[in-house]
Design an enzyme around this catalytic site. Sequence first.
Site, mmCIF file in Angstrom:
data_model
loop_
_atom_site.group_PDB
_atom_site.id
_atom_site.type_symbol
_atom_site.label_atom_id
_atom_site.label_comp_id
_atom_site.label_asym_id
_atom_site.label_seq_id
_atom_site.Cartn_x
_atom_site.Cartn_y
_atom_site.Cartn_z
ATOM 1 N N GLY A 656 0.846 -1.163 0.000
ATOM 2 C CA GLY A 656 0.000 0.000 0.000
ATOM 3 C C GLY A 656 0.894 1.228 0.000
ATOM 4 C CB VAL A 660 8.428 -3.292 -0.913
ATOM 5 C CG1 VAL A 660 9.304 -3.758 0.233
ATOM 6 C CG2 VAL A 660 7.089 -2.837 -0.384
ATOM 7 C CE LYS A 674 5.098 -0.406 1.798
ATOM 8 N NZ LYS A 674 3.759 -0.601 2.358
ATOM 9 C CG ASP A 774 -4.519 -2.004 3.491
ATOM 10 O OD1 ASP A 774 -5.428 -2.750 3.060
ATOM 11 O OD2 ASP A 774 -3.628 -1.529 2.771
#
Length: 948
Positions: A656, A660, A674, A774
């Site tokens: 999200g 990465v 990330k 999430d």
Amino acid sequence: MKLLAKRLSNKFIPLQVMFFFVIIVLALVSSSNVAAYASFGEEGTEAVALLKWKASLDNQSQSLLSSWVGSNNPCNNWVGIGCNNVGRVTSMNFTGCGLRGTLHNFNFSSFPSLLRMDFGNNSLSGTVPPHFSNLSKLIFLDLSLNHLSGTIPFEMCLLSNLNFFDMSLNQISGSIPQQIGMLSSLNDLSLHSNYLTGSIPASIGNLSSLSTRLYLNSNKLSGHIPSNIGNLRKLQVLLLFQNQLTGTIPPELNNLTFLVGFAVSQNELTGHLPRDICSGGLLRLLAANDNHIQGLIPKSLTKNCTNLYRVRLQRNELTGNLSEDFGTYPALNYIDLSYNKFYGQLSEKWGESRGLTSFRISNNNISGGIPPKLAEATHLCVLDLSSNQLVGEIPIKLASLISLFHLSLSDNKLSGKIPLEISKLYELEHLNLAANDLSGPIPKQLGDCTKLLNLNLSKNNLGEGIPFELGNLHSLQSLDLSRNLLTGEIPQKLVALKSLEILNISHNELRGSIQSTLDGMLSLTSVDISYNQLEGPLPNIKAFQEIQFEALRGNKGLCGNTAGLKACSLNKTVGNKGNKAIVWILLPFFVILFIFCAVVYSCVFHSRVRTKETELRGANNQNLFSVWSYDGKLVYNNIIDATNEFNSDHCIGEGGFGVVYKAHLLSGQVLAVKKFEVSQAGELAHLKSFESEIRALTEIRHLNIVKLYGFCSHPRHSFLVYEYLERGSLKKILSNEEEAVDFEWIKRVNVIKGVANGLSYMHHECSPPIIHRDISSKNVLLDGEYVAHISDFGTARFVKPDSYYWTSFAGTFGYAAPELAYMVEVNENCDVYSFGVLTLEVIMGNHPGSLITSLPSYSSPSWSKPIADSILLKDVLDQRLPPPRNQLMVEVVFMVKLALTCLRISPKLRPTMKQVSADLSKEKPPLQNQFYKITVGELFDDINKSTF
Ligand SMILES: *[C@@H]1O[C@H](CO)[C@@H](O)[C@H](O)[C@H]1NC(C)=O
Ligand SMILES: *[C@@H]1O[C@H](CO)[C@@H](O)[C@H](O)[C@H]1NC(C)=O
Ligand SMILES: *[C@@H]1O[C@H](CO)[C@@H](O)[C@H](O)[C@H]1NC(C)=O
Ligand SMILES: *[C@@H]1O[C@H](CO)[C@@H](O)[C@H](O)[C@H]1NC(C)=O
Ligand SMILES: *[C@@H]1O[C@H](CO)[C@@H](O)[C@H](O)[C@H]1NC(C)=O
């Protein structure tokens, strides 16, 4: 004795009779005393042998066996030990006890009376000792689901009384001993899911008692299927799939008239299917997919094979006239005939398979029309007729298949209009009608199919404009309308397609500007707008910043910084290549204009620029590098070096809000980095306000949460630095056939428990509680030991903390709690819901979208309850694994039930993660119903009765 006398006298039994009883009882007691005395010596060796073995196990196992203590008689309530009436050990049951150790210190010769050994589902390792042969009376041997390695010692074949032998799900290598045929009492043999090599010994045909199962699947067996398997006339289930078997299927298998299940999928088999494979009429499962099997569908399958339930024949070279070569299958649930060479027409009879949920016959040579009667198979969820020669219109009747979530009719010769009634297919997630001759407009009613994830209408003759109602498809991830005759402008409402990742509208006649419409599509990663009449500047979103000219070419007047495009300018006439004269005439004018603009810019924006500069300089002074517990600047530079300045070669995934990368530092340390798109100074200021929150996250230490080392913000690159986990995301593992097979039930169960523990910690042991927001299979990572680590915890909202973007984006589609559609506030209950989805996903092997929507609470109970009732739990489990057994089976059923409580529509009725985590660690009650009969509807009823 007194008690007995009292009870007897209470019942007014005449005195003489009672006296007689007393004598008998006395006689019995004294004789057993004698027996016990006589066998004292051997009992002693049994106790000694058991204690010796116990001492060789790990500490935890020893504490499980705490009732085993010296000088005691094993028959006196030693856990797991059963004895006969002369005090000899006859059974050992340790199923699912978690014993860890080897069998090397197990003294087999001390147990000459042993009949049953239930050692399944433990952590026993090491090789299998040949001394099993000393257990000459053994009838039942279960060593499944352990970590045993080495080969199967041929001495085991001396167990001539053995009736049940299960060594599946271990790491056994080498070949099956030639002597296997000596196990003449064997009724049930299971060696699946090991690393067995070599060929299947011909002597297996001598196991004439084998009447239940022969499971040799999921090994590395090679060579031919021995023809004398045909001697096992009473065999009910024969599983040989996932091996490297070659040659033909021997015709002798025609003799197996009691077969209920036959699976030879994923081998290298050639030749034909056995002609009489269903001559007994009992066959329910037929799987021969992914081989090179040729020829016709056997006649026995056409006639009287009425029990057929699942058929997998895809990816072979089967042929024949489809209209004639299949029968009527009232029980059929699933059939896949794709990638073969069938021809002829689709028969109306398929509609009579009322329980059919999945019908795939793509990539054949089927002609004729789609029979409207197909719509009578009302439970259909998947219908794939793509890549055939189908003609005619799409029958309106198909719109009554209200459970359908995957409809693919692409690459045929279908004509006419797309029926408006398609809007009734409310469950639809994938609709592919590409590469046909469909004409007329795109029905605006498609906008009602709000669950659509993929919509492909490309390569048709669809005309008129793109209906603005498509903007309602909030979940849409991929939209392909390329190669049609679409006209008009792209409707403004499409800006609402916030989940869209792929957009292809190339090769149409669309015109107007794209900037304002596509500007909102923040998830877009791939876009193709070539060959239209589009003009104006490109939208300022990532997908367009990285776009290739190929995806833009052939338009009327697009402009922007992309190579191949002209730069945008205030005057639209620039770029008219043919007319150099005009350019020359206008040049002085532009020079003047430029100077004018420069002056205006420096006057009006002067103060602004100044501020920005100061900010950046200030930033450098304050040292914005801030990777805690490290020298920030050094780590920053190391990471830039290690990732070659975020070169795509080091990319390991897309989480999200960012990409990465794997960073292998010179120090040997491996990190996950990330990186996200935060470059403007304004947003950096925002990030500063979250510094304390990030700092809190870096202090979290929990086995099931990915360690966040720190955060680094720099005007060039901002990124989070995490612990690197080698197996990657759960989503990746579940979507890879090989990895999914290695991800066995025990590992899956532990992953679910781990995620529950991690979430429970965050919700209940952190202050203030941290909500993930999430949870999805993308965000759960596994390490080398398959331990789950939740990632992206609490970090998502740093990126755009205050924006509408966040609330609309909350969660990954398919995991977000339904209340998120109405509420702005996100609380722990949303994580509980997502956890429920994730649990089902791990157990089913894929996203449970259609299962969830078939749950009674979701829609009107009148039609969905029967659906849930018709779904057998065993059928929704990941079919790539053999069904779980024993304690694991109990665990899996329990987990499904628990997941269903997490999916309750009303957030208040969901359990807390603390309850979930506690329930998962509790001892589970045994199943009340036989596993293979449990339906999802029944579990749902169960939880509504119980008080979670
Ligand atoms: C036990 O089994 C081993 C291996 O098969 C064998 O060598 C040994 O003779 C057996 N001992 C007895 C007492 O049967
Ligand atoms: C099967 O058993 C028979 C006698 O029981 C024996 O002669 C034969 O060799 C065995 N076959 C195989 C292939 O082992
Ligand atoms: C397939 O079988 C049907 C029914 O017998 C027949 O009408 C049709 O012509 C056959 N199709 C082909 C291509 O042979
Ligand atoms: C498919 O069927 C058509 C007739 O319906 C025939 O002309 C064609 O050769 C077939 N193609 C293949 C690959 O069998
Ligand atoms: C878009 O569709 C066209 C035609 O269907 C195809 O040729 C092109 O490769 C597609 N673009 C992308 C980026 O997939």
